[in-house]
Design a protein around this motif. Structure first.
Motif: not given
Length: 124
Positions: A84-85, A87, A67, A17
């Protein structure tokens, strides 16, 4: 003249994050919609999220929905992007932008005020 300054970018592993901040100075934007855009190398600048001055209207790009979370500070001259999360495909230069009105839009050309950007790099 509206000056926007982003902070909070950095290098993070996938799944991690980051929280981006954008502070406005100069002419007030407390009653204006603000947004976040991003641009990856070789790609066009794309919309990420936008919010009205009091948060009663919020838009997200489909790629970040669920996200990322956009919010305004109590003084309304700041905007945040909680990511968040993360990629690897979220890697980009992230820009803060402000509109001249309180209407949230997804089109970069309709935002007259821009920051210099903060780099977000997500490693796999």
């Amino acid at each position: 003249q509206v000056l926007l300054e982003e902070s909070g970018g950095g290098l993070v592993q996938a799944g991690g994050s980051l929280r981006l901040s954008c502070a406005a100075s100069g002419r007030t934007v407390t009653n204006n919609a603000m947004g976040w855009f991003r641009q990856a190398p070789g790609k066009e600048r794309e919309f990420v999220a936008a919010i009205t001055w009091n948060g009663d209207s919020i838009y997200y790009a489909d790629s970040v929905k669920g996200r990322f979370l956009i919010s305004r500070g109590n003084a309304k001259n700041t905007v945040y992007l909680q990511m968040n999360t993360l990629k690897p495909e979220d890697t980009a230069l992230y820009y803060c932008a402000a509109r001249a009105t309180n209407v949230v839009l997804r089109t970069a050309a309709l935002y007259p005020y821009w920051g210099q950007g903060t780099q977000v790099t997500v490693s796999s």
